[in-house]
Design a protein around this motif. Structure first.
Motif, mmCIF file in Angstrom:
data_model
loop_
_atom_site.group_PDB
_atom_site.id
_atom_site.type_symbol
_atom_site.label_atom_id
_atom_site.label_comp_id
_atom_site.label_asym_id
_atom_site.label_seq_id
_atom_site.Cartn_x
_atom_site.Cartn_y
_atom_site.Cartn_z
ATOM 1 N N ASN A 27 102.436 77.561 116.008
ATOM 2 C CA ASN A 27 103.404 76.905 115.134
ATOM 3 C C ASN A 27 103.346 77.472 113.720
ATOM 4 O O ASN A 27 104.385 77.720 113.092
ATOM 5 N N LEU A 28 102.139 77.684 113.206
ATOM 6 C CA LEU A 28 101.988 78.232 111.854
ATOM 7 C C LEU A 28 102.467 79.685 111.790
ATOM 8 O O LEU A 28 103.032 80.111 110.778
ATOM 9 N N PHE A 29 102.241 80.425 112.857
ATOM 10 C CA PHE A 29 102.699 81.812 112.928
ATOM 11 C C PHE A 29 104.208 81.875 112.723
ATOM 12 O O PHE A 29 104.721 82.654 111.904
ATOM 13 N N PHE A 30 104.942 81.027 113.451
ATOM 14 C CA PHE A 30 106.403 81.055 113.345
ATOM 15 C C PHE A 30 106.897 80.382 112.065
ATOM 16 O O PHE A 30 107.958 80.741 111.545
ATOM 17 N N LEU A 31 106.140 79.423 111.561
ATOM 18 C CA LEU A 31 106.503 78.820 110.280
ATOM 19 C C LEU A 31 106.452 79.868 109.168
ATOM 20 O O LEU A 31 107.369 79.970 108.350
ATOM 21 N N ILE A 32 105.394 80.655 109.164
ATOM 22 C CA ILE A 32 105.253 81.708 108.154
ATOM 23 C C ILE A 32 106.346 82.759 108.300
ATOM 24 O O ILE A 32 107.001 83.147 107.323
ATOM 25 N N LEU A 33 106.599 83.200 109.551
ATOM 26 C CA LEU A 33 107.588 84.252 109.761
ATOM 27 C C LEU A 33 109.028 83.726 109.709
ATOM 28 O O LEU A 33 109.972 84.513 109.698
ATOM 29 N N GLY A 34 109.176 82.416 109.677
ATOM 30 C CA GLY A 34 110.504 81.853 109.499
ATOM 31 C C GLY A 34 110.869 81.647 108.035
ATOM 32 O O GLY A 34 112.037 81.465 107.706
ATOM 33 N N VAL A 35 109.857 81.683 107.154
ATOM 34 C CA VAL A 35 110.079 81.421 105.732
ATOM 35 C C VAL A 35 109.728 82.621 104.857
ATOM 36 O O VAL A 35 110.509 83.014 103.969
ATOM 37 N N LEU A 36 108.554 83.216 105.089
ATOM 38 C CA LEU A 36 108.042 84.269 104.213
ATOM 39 C C LEU A 36 108.981 85.466 104.044
ATOM 40 O O LEU A 36 109.153 85.952 102.914
ATOM 41 N N PRO A 37 109.594 85.999 105.118
ATOM 42 C CA PRO A 37 110.484 87.157 104.928
ATOM 43 C C PRO A 37 111.603 86.897 103.917
ATOM 44 O O PRO A 37 111.985 87.800 103.163
ATOM 45 N N GLN A 78 111.421 84.799 101.371
ATOM 46 C CA GLN A 78 110.823 84.786 100.045
ATOM 47 C C GLN A 78 110.640 86.210 99.522
ATOM 48 O O GLN A 78 110.880 86.490 98.348
ATOM 49 N N ILE A 79 110.248 87.097 100.415
ATOM 50 C CA ILE A 79 110.102 88.513 100.038
ATOM 51 C C ILE A 79 111.452 89.107 99.661
ATOM 52 O O ILE A 79 111.583 89.838 98.670
ATOM 53 N N MET A 126 116.475 78.745 109.657
ATOM 54 C CA MET A 126 117.893 78.820 109.331
ATOM 55 C C MET A 126 118.162 78.376 107.896
ATOM 56 O O MET A 126 119.003 78.962 107.195
ATOM 57 N N ILE A 127 117.465 77.356 107.442
ATOM 58 C CA ILE A 127 117.618 76.908 106.057
ATOM 59 C C ILE A 127 117.111 77.984 105.097
ATOM 60 O O ILE A 127 117.730 78.257 104.058
ATOM 61 N N SER A 128 115.993 78.621 105.440
ATOM 62 C CA SER A 128 115.465 79.709 104.614
ATOM 63 C C SER A 128 116.488 80.825 104.492
ATOM 64 O O SER A 128 116.744 81.341 103.396
ATOM 65 N N PHE A 129 117.075 81.191 105.631
ATOM 66 C CA PHE A 129 118.123 82.216 105.629
ATOM 67 C C PHE A 129 119.326 81.780 104.807
ATOM 68 O O PHE A 129 119.868 82.544 103.998
ATOM 69 N N ALA A 130 119.762 80.530 105.005
ATOM 70 C CA ALA A 130 120.978 80.041 104.351
ATOM 71 C C ALA A 130 120.822 79.996 102.842
ATOM 72 O O ALA A 130 121.779 80.291 102.105
ATOM 73 N N PHE A 131 119.646 79.641 102.352
ATOM 74 C CA PHE A 131 119.437 79.610 100.910
ATOM 75 C C PHE A 131 119.505 81.015 100.324
ATOM 76 O O PHE A 131 120.045 81.219 99.228
ATOM 77 N N PHE A 132 118.972 81.979 101.055
ATOM 78 C CA PHE A 132 119.039 83.363 100.595
ATOM 79 C C PHE A 132 120.465 83.902 100.697
ATOM 80 O O PHE A 132 120.963 84.565 99.788
ATOM 81 N N ALA A 133 121.137 83.590 101.809
ATOM 82 C CA ALA A 133 122.450 84.176 102.090
ATOM 83 C C ALA A 133 123.567 83.597 101.233
ATOM 84 O O ALA A 133 124.672 84.150 101.220
ATOM 85 N N GLN A 134 123.303 82.504 100.520
ATOM 86 C CA GLN A 134 124.369 81.934 99.685
ATOM 87 C C GLN A 134 124.717 82.829 98.498
ATOM 88 O O GLN A 134 125.761 82.649 97.878
ATOM 89 N N TYR A 135 123.869 83.817 98.203
ATOM 90 C CA TYR A 135 124.082 84.680 97.042
ATOM 91 C C TYR A 135 124.761 85.983 97.452
ATOM 92 O O TYR A 135 124.274 86.685 98.342
#
Length: 421
Positions: free
Chosen positions: A270-280, A282-283, A329-338
């Motif tokens: 779960n933590l593996f996918f949590l990190i890879l679902g958010v960290l990219p 942020q980078i 998806m939320i991580s992506f959407a926040f980035f993709a709004q720009y």
């Protein structure tokens, strides 16, 4: 640029073809019988959680002779198809950046999730995903000055708000997306110098609906009477009882926490996918901002993390993979709004601490050989992070070209035949 467009369309039609196959399969078999059973929950005897969809579908069946299974299938086909098209419309702006494009199109935590694990297919989470993507899309149009504030506000008022409201009564998972929509529209109101008190109507209504769904008591007699009326359809009564009840079950809660949070094997995945679902993301935020490719307000970093809090709070309860999918998806959407600015900037010139060849290998392995499980006791079921697209194509080969009698390769054994009335 022609090569970039070619890659984009290859990825689009590849992903589309995968889901079209699932759409066809869903017309022959009931792929997710758990959701299909719960979809029958209705208001025939009074208010129950998740009763809106079933009430509507049963009405169509009784009045217009449209079989329940057809309404069920068309609903999900429509939303999955819209989500795929919308998703690729959004990622089209990254067409110059091949590695990012491949990652976004095929990441196991993003749009491909429910294909990789069919336990995540035909879930009402699809409404939440649609609203997250659509809101990000119209925010991007506003920030790119392709629509003005009035047009953005109109699309939010006529699409995001009413669908959010009604979907709470289809599945309460939509409640956890309210902070995302609030913080996203709040940032736009601030940028447009609009009064924030105009948001009171929208979000007080959504919060009130959420409170009602969780607090209106549902008598067991109402649930039992509803189930009796559904007798003969061969549904899973246990799935209906659990989903329609307003009472929490402490025993189930304790079981879920022990399974997802206090089990080291499951927690690591779960933590593996949590990190890879958010960290990219942020980078990407940092790199795009550093090179003036996006113009992000400082507060939006805070808004991003605040939007994740409901999912991070409850992600260890229930089907963890589905929560992680929405978090990603939320991580992506926040980035993709720009929108992309200074589009002549070449990201290939970005210096990284990891050689590009290693990064490419990582992306290929991650996208083709890893899958996010939708949930359950992963250790008990011997489920690891390995799987994904290559396993699906391997299974397809064994199903259609090799005569293998294992249950997992026989549709008649895995799924119920689509002959429900």
């Amino acid at each position: 640029m022609t090569k970039n467009k070619t890659l984009f369309y290859i990825l689009f039609f590849f992903v589309l073809s995968l889901f079209i196959y699932l759409f066809y399969l869903s017309t022959q078999y009931i792929i997710n019988f758990w959701t299909f059973s719960q979809a029958h929950i209705n208001y025939s005897d009074g208010f129950v959680k998740r009763g809106l969809f079933g009430t509507f579908a049963i009405y169509l069946e009784n009045k217009l002779q449209i079989e329940f299974i057809n309404t069920f299938n068309l609903f999900f086909i429509f939303f999955y198809l819209i989500n795929i098209i919308l998703y690729f419309l959004i990622i089209r702006k990254y067409i110059k950046y091949n590695l990012i494009l491949i990652f976004l199109a095929l990441s196991p935590t993003l749009i491909i999730f429910s294909f990789n694990d069919l336990g995540g297919f035909q879930r009402f989470d699809v409404i939440s995903i649609f609203l997250i993507l659509f809101h990000s899309y119209i925010a991007n149009l506003f920030r790119a000055k392709k629509i003005n504030f009035k047009e953005y506000h109109k699309r939010f008022s006529l699409i995001v708000f009413p669908i959010s409201l009604f979907s709470i009564f289809i599945h309460e998972i939509q409640c956890w997306s309210i902070p995302f929509h609030f913080f996203l529209i709040r940032s736009i109101y601030k940028e447009a110098s609009k009064k924030l008190n105009e948001l009171t109507y929208f979000f007080s209504t959504l919060i009130l609906a959420s409170i009602l769904v969780f607090t209106i008591p549902v008598e067991l007699e109402i649930i039992n009477s509803m189930i009796d009326k559904l007798d003969g359809r061969g549904l899973w009564a246990s799935a209906i009882t659990v989903a329609s009840s307003s009472e929490g079950n402490i025993n189930i809660l304790a079981h879920e926490l022990n399974t997802n949070l206090f089990n080291t094997y499951n927690l690591k995945i779960n933590l593996f996918f949590l990190i890879l679902g958010v960290l990219p993301f942020q980078i990407l935020f940092i790199n795009f901002k550093k090179r003036n490719l996006i113009n992000i307000m400082k507060d939006n970093y805070t808004y991003f993390y605040l939007s994740l809090i409901p999912y991070l709070t409850f992600f260890a309860i229930g089907d963890t993979g589905r929560w992680l999918h929405i978090i990603s998806m939320i991580s992506f959407a926040f980035f993709a709004q720009y929108p992309i600015q200074n589009s002549n900037t070449d990201l290939s010139k970005i210096k990284t601490s990891i050689p590009k060849i290693i990064l490419l290998i990582f992306v290929i392995i991650y996208c083709f050989f890893i899958r996010l499980p939708h949930g359950g006791n992963l250790e008990e079921k011997k489920i690891s992070i390995w799987g994904g697209l290559y396993k699906k194509f391997e299974a397809a080969y064994k199903i259609y070209f090799v005569d293998i009698k294992e249950d997992k390769f026989m549709f008649e054994k895995r799924f119920k035949k689509n002959d429900q009335k």
